[in-house]
Each structure stands twice: as structure tokens, then as C-alpha cells.
Design a protein around this motif. Structure first.
Motif, PDB file in Angstrom:
ATOM      1  N   SER A   1       0.839  -1.195   0.000  1.00 26.41           N
ATOM      2  CA  SER A   1       0.000   0.000   0.000  1.00 26.41           C
ATOM      3  C   SER A   1       0.877   1.250   0.000  1.00 26.41           C
ATOM      4  O   SER A   1       2.073   1.191   0.310  1.00 26.41           O
ATOM      5  N   PRO A   2       0.314   2.414  -0.335  1.00 24.16           N
ATOM      6  CA  PRO A   2       1.117   3.644  -0.384  1.00 24.16           C
ATOM      7  C   PRO A   2       1.785   4.000   0.939  1.00 24.16           C
ATOM      8  O   PRO A   2       2.837   4.654   0.939  1.00 24.16           O
ATOM      9  N   ASP A   3       1.220   3.590   2.066  1.00 22.27           N
ATOM     10  CA  ASP A   3       1.832   3.913   3.347  1.00 22.27           C
ATOM     11  C   ASP A   3       2.936   2.942   3.740  1.00 22.27           C
ATOM     12  O   ASP A   3       3.497   3.052   4.836  1.00 22.27           O
ATOM     13  N   GLY A   4       3.265   1.986   2.870  1.00 25.39           N
ATOM     14  CA  GLY A   4       4.344   1.041   3.133  1.00 25.39           C
ATOM     15  C   GLY A   4       3.904  -0.263   3.748  1.00 25.39           C
ATOM     16  O   GLY A   4       4.736  -1.144   3.982  1.00 25.39           O
ATOM     17  N   THR A   5       2.621  -0.440   4.017  1.00 23.48           N
ATOM     18  CA  THR A   5       2.130  -1.710   4.556  1.00 23.48           C
ATOM     19  C   THR A   5       2.235  -2.801   3.495  1.00 23.48           C
ATOM     20  O   THR A   5       1.873  -2.591   2.337  1.00 23.48           O
ATOM     21  N   ILE A   6       2.748  -3.949   3.895  1.00 23.87           N
ATOM     22  CA  ILE A   6       2.913  -5.082   2.989  1.00 23.87           C
ATOM     23  C   ILE A   6       1.853  -6.128   3.320  1.00 23.87           C
ATOM     24  O   ILE A   6       1.684  -6.501   4.482  1.00 23.87           O
ATOM     25  N   TYR A   7       1.147  -6.581   2.294  1.00 29.64           N
ATOM     26  CA  TYR A   7       0.183  -7.664   2.446  1.00 29.64           C
ATOM     27  C   TYR A   7       0.707  -8.886   1.701  1.00 29.64           C
ATOM     28  O   TYR A   7       1.264  -8.755   0.605  1.00 29.64           O
ATOM     29  N   ALA A   8       0.522 -10.039   2.305  1.00 31.81           N
ATOM     30  CA  ALA A   8       0.980 -11.291   1.689  1.00 31.81           C
ATOM     31  C   ALA A   8      -0.071 -12.370   1.918  1.00 31.81           C
ATOM     32  O   ALA A   8      -0.646 -12.468   3.005  1.00 31.81           O
ATOM     33  N   SER A   9      -0.312 -13.151   0.875  1.00 27.61           N
ATOM     34  CA  SER A   9      -1.196 -14.313   1.004  1.00 27.61           C
ATOM     35  C   SER A   9      -0.350 -15.568   0.983  1.00 27.61           C
ATOM     36  O   SER A   9       0.647 -15.659   0.263  1.00 27.61           O
ATOM     37  N   ALA A  10      -0.757 -16.547   1.780  1.00 22.79           N
ATOM     38  CA  ALA A  10       0.009 -17.786   1.893  1.00 22.79           C
ATOM     39  C   ALA A  10      -0.959 -18.956   1.940  1.00 22.79           C
ATOM     40  O   ALA A  10      -2.063 -18.840   2.476  1.00 22.79           O
ATOM     41  N   ILE A  11      -0.515 -20.094   1.392  1.00 26.02           N
ATOM     42  CA  ILE A  11      -1.390 -21.263   1.309  1.00 26.02           C
ATOM     43  C   ILE A  11      -0.621 -22.515   1.696  1.00 26.02           C
ATOM     44  O   ILE A  11       0.613 -22.538   1.678  1.00 26.02           O
ATOM     45  N   GLY A  12      -1.378 -23.571   2.024  1.00 26.46           N
ATOM     46  CA  GLY A  12      -0.807 -24.895   2.206  1.00 26.46           C
ATOM     47  C   GLY A  12      -0.149 -25.093   3.551  1.00 26.46           C
ATOM     48  O   GLY A  12       0.289 -24.147   4.204  1.00 26.46           O
ATOM     49  N   GLU A  13      -0.079 -26.344   3.948  1.00 26.66           N
ATOM     50  CA  GLU A  13       0.579 -26.705   5.190  1.00 26.66           C
ATOM     51  C   GLU A  13       2.029 -27.079   4.904  1.00 26.66           C
ATOM     52  O   GLU A  13       2.328 -27.700   3.905  1.00 26.66           O
ATOM     53  N   LYS A  14       2.900 -26.707   5.808  1.00 34.17           N
ATOM     54  CA  LYS A  14       4.308 -27.012   5.620  1.00 34.17           C
ATOM     55  C   LYS A  14       4.550 -28.507   5.753  1.00 34.17           C
ATOM     56  O   LYS A  14       3.973 -29.171   6.603  1.00 34.17           O
ATOM     57  N   GLN A  15       5.431 -29.022   4.869  1.00 31.56           N
ATOM     58  CA  GLN A  15       5.808 -30.424   4.931  1.00 31.56           C
ATOM     59  C   GLN A  15       7.073 -30.571   5.747  1.00 31.56           C
ATOM     60  O   GLN A  15       7.956 -29.717   5.717  1.00 31.56           O
TER      61      GLN A  15
END
Length: 781
Positions: free
Chosen positions: A265-279
Motif C-alpha cells: 500500500s502507499p503507506d508502506g504496509t505489505i500484504y501477503a497471502s500464503a497457502i498450504g501446510e508445511k511439509q
């Protein structure tokens, strides 16, 4: 007493005490006029996100806080000639491009929305696209692909070959450097405008999946299989030159396996999407299953595996297994926070709307979500494709989406739909019902909306239809309405199922619905007595409160069959569910007990009565009425011996006016009452001496007859001189007749007078006793 009557007493009686001139008969007359049917009235209320999601929305967003509101305009721009589209970008001139496959293709969409192919190759997929500052198109293909540059005339040429298995993403920095995210060695390459590239950063991850730039121009990367969000930059020390190696810093390691998308976002906030269970095993390259009319192709670390034969159509599953999904927010100061999670929806893409809300494209139902700063999210629309895989925004604030299975392109907003429609799910009242008033709550419009709205046109309209099949169709009634004022009675005909529809007009953001409630009155049906269980004679059933200390020995009761309900019990009753503790059984001579089960599909409160009659009688006699428990025990010593039958009658009178009261009854099996003890006859004890051997045998031969008029003899015992009772068998060996003959011998008795007592029990534990005295002679030497 009904709730209405209770309210009447609380409000009116204090005044009645002061005005004694009002007759008591007038009070009774008023009470009988109260709406007793209200005790049966139910309400179907919808107010939660999960409930609203079961309906069908067109131009209406469903919010997670349980609200319906107008959604931004959602329009299909084009149906691309591709099984899936994976990357979506807008060039500097505002033209929309989408990349996908299979085989690899890139489409350009003109102002009319029609797609034109500007790139194709024999590679399996065009995985990523990017534009430099001049608007030149760059395409990254996979697997074993390359980065191509496509000129304005449509000529393509290899721009850079990373010699890696996968090219996952492309991103241009402000200085014109192209960054290439790759796998299966987890490298990021930096490529100069002349096409010369070199490794920029090498991670310990198998894959760098997505790229973005933060507000300071640092490269942000998402990885697999550890699900990390990295900030990659060159060191800022004085001795560090332009060619020094880049350093990676983990901003956050998620609990998921793979980062699928990034948005800043313009204010520097980072959004991230993540999926799946770690093996827990070592890193593996992701699989990709691409379904085409020619067959199914699987991308693995070992290369391409093609089925060779067409297989059944399967959804595009890029990175299985997809077990869960989360969205994270990293604030400008670096603090991470999970803002959304699901075990059903999987986030493939992120974007930012012009109003600042985060947009998330999901699968595998193709929903577009909007998440605000408070964590409240709304399902804005469904694409009709399985996955929303890409999100882009132009300079005018219009949002574009691309999808997979099949590949399509949509536009979203920024204007709102002029009209939105929401149809609820079909509601099953379980019984044929009369439909009453429809109520809802809609927040008042803002002041600006009030001034712009026409006072002659309703903002919100409701419609109702009913039917007797689960799925609404042509066999249902027509839509009745519109209803524009809450609390109005509906005209829909009586039926088992109902459905409502809401139409939001005027296209004003903020118009919405918080909850909807529809009253209905199920047709009263008779209660059902499911089964009767007579207990053994001499067993008393009691509630827990009736059992005291030093109670006789307990016994396990025979239970009747469980209620056989026709469907789900109606749970919209204002009366709380009543817990019925099962009775306890004890041994108590002379008692007879009966248990039964019953149910009422209206969930009415029931009362029971128990009747009896003799075997050769025709009239039923009341044994006990106004029972609220499903068991009864009574002392049978007041009844003559003989065979009897019971009848259980159930009534729903406590929940219905007299004219609507219904009853059900059921007869028990035959049972016997026997409180008369057996008779002991012909008891004799005759001593004898046998001189056939040495020494002589001295003994007593005893015999008696036990007879019972009502039932069979169960067992018999004898006792000598008040000693222990000993079992004796009948002459035939089996005690199963109303008259039994017994014979037994006694030995080892001292000379003199002795007493032998006998007793016999019938099947009802009645006991008859008798005794006799005899003189035991001494044996002669």
C-alpha cells in the motif's frame, strides 16, 4: 400461560388492585382473547455471514459481520481462449494484458474488451508478464522457459535465459532493472536493459514465487516451501558498491508453505497471502496440473509427465495440497499480523482497491473478497470460474481480474451497481405452515444519500414465494411483493418451504440489510407415542429427586424405542429445550412400572395420561393424568389379580387452545397382576430307619404341594429348625406350572423333636409358607 398473558399480569394487575370495580369475569374474558397461537409462532431469521453465503447474490456483497450491501459493478470483459490466465498487468498507456496457457499465450484487451493474442510459444505456460517504462512487454514462461521481449510490432525474442526450471514472476525497478524470480534453486536474477543478467540473490528456499517493491524501493519476495516474506537489498555501508551481493532479511515466516501474492500500500504496509501446510520432509518443487482438451499434463521437479490420453476434466490446481490459506499484514514498522484465514477458500492473488481496501482473489469457488482495516471482509462477487488468479488496477481506479478454469477477464468498479438482488436459500419449515410478517433492518442512508434520492422510489424492496419442494422452481408460487415497509404481512400461500428476495435500488454505497426475519405458523400435528416398555413385576421407576438414602436395590429399566421423528425438530421456538433425566429403577414388591417415548413435530409441550382395563373388560379406567414425565409406577395391590392392558394418551394441550388441541394414544402389550401368594398343601415329614446296612440309616422323607391360582411356581425352599434356606427342585425338575410337587430327604438329625418349614415363590415374588413338626427316633443298636 402464554408470554402475552404474563406481560398482561405485569403491566395491568397493579392498576386492577386499585380499581376493584373491574370484575374478575372481565379479566378472564380478556385473557381468553389473548393470541394463544403466538406460542406456536416461529421466526426464520438470517443475520450471519455463513447464513447469507447460502443465498445467491447479484450485485450484492456479503460481509463477514453479517450484512448485505451493494457491491461495486462486476462486468465480464472477455472470455479468453485459454484454460487459465495466471498474470494480469496494465501497461503505461492503460492497456490490459493477461498471460496464461496452455500453451503459453499473452492477450491484449482493447477498449471493446476483445482479446488479441500478442505472444504465443510452445512452452506450457506464460507464467508472468511485466512492462518497462517504455511499455515494452516482457514474458516469462515455464517450465524450462525463458524471458522474452515482445516489440510493439509483435516480434518476440529471447531477452534472458536464467537456465532454471521455473520462472515464477517478473518485476521492473525504477532504474529499469528487470528482476526475475525463479525455482527450483530459489534465485532472483537482475537483468539490465541490454539483456545481461546475473544472480542478484540466492536463497536457501527452493522457490522465489512472487516479487514486489516496498515504499523505499527494496525488493520484496515470497518463498516456498517455508512461506517466508523477504526484503532483498544491497548493503548500505560505505564500502559496498553497486555490484556487491544483495542481502536478504526475513520480514516474517508464516505458518504456511507458499507465498502466492504480495501487495504494497502507499503507506508502506505489505500484504501477503500464503497457502498450504508445511511439509516436514525436504523441499520439493511444486506440482502443477494443467488440464486441456488434449489431455492432462503434470509439472514436477523431474520434468513433464503427459498422460498421452485425454482424461476427465480436472480443476487447475497449481500447488497441491491446498489445505488452508491466510493473509498477513506487515506494518511499516515491521510488525506482522494475520488479518484473514480460511480452510476452504484459497487466496491466489492480492490487490488494492481505490478506497484502500485489500482485494483477494480466491479459489476454488472463484470469489472476490474485500478486506478493510478492521479485518471485516466482504464477498463482492463470484467470477463463475474456479480461481481468481490475478488482480490489477488502472489509473482510474478500475479493478481488473483474471481467472482460471476457464480463463476469463472481469472489471470491478469503481462505480457501484445500479441495482443489486439477493435471493435467500430455500427455508424448510419441516411442516406445512402459514407465513406471517416479514421484518428487516436496514441502516438509514447518509445525509448526502437522502438529499439525492427520490422520495417516491423505495430504496429497498422484498419479495416472498413459497412451495412444497426443496428446490425453488416453476412449481412454486409466484413472487409476492414488493414489500417496502418492515413488519408487513406477506401474501404468500401456506406451504412447507419459503424464500425471500431483496432488491437494493439507486446504486448508493452503504445501502444494505443487517437481518431479515419471516414469521410462520406450522400446522399443528398430533403428537406421536413411539413405544411403550412395560417393566418386570416388582420394579418401581422414580425420578432422581424421588430416590432417597437406603433405597432398595436398583435395577436396569427396559427402555422403549427412541422417538422416530419425521425430520429435523423445529428449533425456532422461544421455549428453551427441556432436559429429561431418565428415571431410575428399584426393586419394590407389588409395583408395576411403564416407560414410553413420544415426540411432537411442532415441539409442543406434552402431557400424558395412563389408563387401564382388565382383559375381558371394554371400558378404560383412568389410572393417572396430567403427567409431564414419560414414566409411571403404581402399587398394584389395590387391583384384583388378573391380566390387564394399559393405554398411554398424549396431548399437546399446554401449547394450544382447546379448539386446536390434538391427542395420540397407544396401547401396551398384555401384562398380569398377581399379589396372592402360593398355597402350601399336604406338607408331611415322615421319619424312617433303614436296617439294610450297618450302621442303620436314620432319616426323614418330606413332601409337599405348592399351588398358585394366578401364575406359575417359580422356586421353593426348605429350612430345618430355623436354619439356612435350601433350594429344592420339583418332581419334574422344572418349575413352570401353577402346581408343583416336591419331595426331599433329611438326614443326620439328632433324636428328638424337629421343625421343617417350606416356602414357595410365584413369578411375582409372592411367597407362601408352611411348617410341620416331627419327632426323630433314635436308631436301635
Amino acid at each position: 400461560m402464554t408470554h402475552s398473558a404474563e406481560r398482561f399480569f405485569k403491566l395491568i394487575l397493579p392498576g386492577l388492585r386499585q380499581r376493584r370495580a373491574i370484575s374478575f369475569s372481565l379479566l378472564l374474558c380478556f385473557l381468553t382473547s389473548l393470541p394463544l397461537l403466538a406460542e406456536h409462532t416461529r421466526r426464520w431469521r438470517q443475520s450471519t455471514y455463513d447464513e447469507f453465503l447460502k443465498g445467491t447474490a447479484h450485485g450484492v456483497a456479503v460481509r463477514s459481520d453479517g450484512r448485505l450491501e451493494l457491491a461495486p459493478k462486476f462486468t465480464l470483459l472477455a472470455d479468453a481462449d485459454a484454460s487459465y490466465l495466471w498474470s494480469l498487468r496494465v501497461d503505461p498507456k492503460g492497456t490490459l494484458y493477461a498471460a496464461g496457457g496452455s500453451p503459453a499465450k499473452v492477450f491484449r484487451f482493447g477498449s471493446n474488451g476483445k482479446p488479441a493474442t500478442v505472444f504465443d510459444s510452445t512452452d506450457l505456460s506464460a507464467q508472468a508478464i511485466a512492462f518497462d517504462s517504455k511499455g515494452t512487454l516482457y514474458v516469462g514462461t515455464s517450465p524450462d522457459g525463458k524471458v522474452y521481449r515482445v516489440s510493439a510490432s509483435g516480434e518476440k525474442s529471447v531477452f534472458f535465459d536464467p537456465k532454471t526450471k521455473y520462472i515464477w514472476d517478473l518485476a521492473f525497478s525504477a532504474d529499469g532493472t528487470l528482476y526475475v524470480a525463479t525455482g527450483d534453486k530459489g534465485q532472483v536474477f537482475a537483468v539490465a536493459p541490454d539483456g545481461r543478467g546475473e544472480p542478484f540473490y540466492s536463497s536457501d528456499q527452493a522457490h522465489i514465487k512472487v516479487l514486489a517493491f516496498d515504499a523505499s524501493g527494496n525488493l520484496i519476495a515470497g518463498t516456498e516451501p517455508s512461506g517466508r516474506i523477504l526484503r532483498i537489498s544491497r548493503p548500505n555501508s560505505k564500502g559496498a558498491g553497486k555490484d556487491s551481493a544483495a542481502e536478504g532479511f526475513v520480514l516474517y515466516e508464516t505458518s504456511k508453505r507458499e507465498i502466492t501474492s504480495l501487495a504494497v500500500s502507499p503507506d508502506g504496509t505489505i500484504y501477503a497471502s500464503a497457502i498450504g501446510e508445511k511439509q516436514r520432509t525436504g523441499a520439493q518443487a511444486p506440482n502443477a496440473i494443467i488440464s486441456t482438451p488434449q489431455g492432462t499434463t503434470t509439472i514436477t521437479t523431474g520434468g513433464l509427465i503427459s498422460s498421452g490420453q485425454p482424461q476427465a476434466q480436472q480443476p487447475f490446481v497449481p500447488f497441491p495440497p491446498l489445505l488452508s490459506s491466510s493473509i498477513y499484514r506487515i506494518s511499516p514498522d515491521g510488525a506482522p499480523e494475520e488479518v484473514w484465514s480460511s480452510r476452504e477458500d484459497v487466496v491466489y492473488s492480492l490487490g488494492l482497491a481505490s478506497d484502500g481496501r485489500l482485494l483477494a482473489g480466491t479459489g476454488n469457488n472463484g470469489s472476490l473478497l474485500a478486506i478493510d482495516g478492521r479485518g471485516v471482509f466482504a464477498q463482492l462477487a463470484k467470477a463463475g470460474s474456479a480461481q481468481i488468479t490475478g488482480i490489477a488496477r488502472n489509473s482510474f481506479g478500475k479493478i481488473f481480474l483474471c481467472t482460471a478454469n476457464p480463463g476469463k477477464v472481469f472489471s470491478v468498479g469503481p462505480e457501484y451497481e445500479a441495482e443489486g438482488t439477493f435471493e435467500s436459500r430455500s427455508f424448510d419449515a419441516q411442516l406445512f405452515s402459514q407465513w406471517g410478517r416479514l421484518e428487516w433492518w436496514s441502516p438509514p442512508p447518509a445525509a448526502s444519500a437522502k438529499s439525492s434520492a427520490s422520495s417516491n422510489e423505495p430504496r429497498l424492496e422484498f419479495f416472498i414465494r413459497t412451495g412444497n419442494t426443496e428446490d425453488p422452481g416453476r412449481e412454486w408460487s409466484r413472487w409476492f411483493g414488493p414489500y417496502t415497509k418492515t413488519g408487513g404481512a406477506v401474501e404468500a400461500p401456506p406451504a412447507r418451504f419459503a424464500q425471500w428476495k431483496a432488491v437494493i435500488h439507486d446504486g448508493r454505497p452503504g445501502d444494505g440489510i443487517d437481518w431479515v426475519s419471516l414469521a410462520y405458523l406450522p400446522r399443528n400435528v398430533a403428537p406421536v407415542i413411539d413405544g411403550i416398555a412395560l417393566q418386570d413385576p416388582g420394579v418401581r421407576a422414580q425420578g432422581q429427586s424421588g430416590i432417597a438414602l437406603n433405597q432398595p436395590a436398583s435395577v436396569t429399566l427396559k427402555m422403549p424405542p427412541s422417538p422416530n421423528t419425521s425430520g429435523l425438530i423445529i428449533t425456532q421456538s422461544s421455549t428453551p429445550a427441556r432436559f429429561e433425566q431418565p428415571p431410575q429403577g428399584t426393586i419394590q414388591k407389588g409395583y408395576q412400572s411403564v416407560l414410553w417415548t413420544a415426540h411432537d413435530d411442532n415441539e409442543d409441550e406434552l402431557r400424558y395420561a395412563v389408563y387401564f382395563r382388565g382383559e375381558n373388560e371394554h371400558e378404560w379406567k383412568l389410572l393417572k393424568d396430567n403427567l409431564d414425565q414419560k414414566f409411571y409406577s403404581w402399587d398394584t395391590t389395590a387391583l384384583p389379580d388378573g391380566a390387564y392392558y394399559l393405554k398411554i394418551v398424549a396431548t399437546d394441550a399446554p401449547s394450544n387452545p382447546p379448539a386446536n388441541t390434538l391427542k395420540a394414544e397407544r396401547e401396551s402389550e398384555r401384562f398380569e397382576v398377581d399379589n396372592t401368594p402360593p398355597i402350601i398343601e399336604n406338607l408331611r415329614a415322615v421319619p424312617f430307619i433303614a436296617y439294610s446296612g450297618t450302621p442303620a440309616i436314620v432319616g426323614v422323607k418330606a413332601e409337599f404341594i405348592a399351588r398358585d391360582s394366578g401364575s406359575s411356581i417359580e422356586r421353593a425352599q426348605y429350612s430345618v429348625d430355623g436354619g439356612e434356606w435350601l433350594q429344592v427342585a420339583p418332581a419334574g425338575g422344572i418349575s413352570d406350572a401353577p402346581e408343583e410337587h416336591y419331595e426331599f430327604s433329611l438326614s443326620g438329625l439328632a433324636p428328638g423333636e424337629h421343625t421343617v418349614a417350606v416356602r414357595a415363590f410365584d413369578r411375582f415374588e409372592n411367597v407362601g409358607t408352611a411348617k410341620t413338626t416331627f419327632a426323630m427316633p433314635a436308631a436301635k443298636p
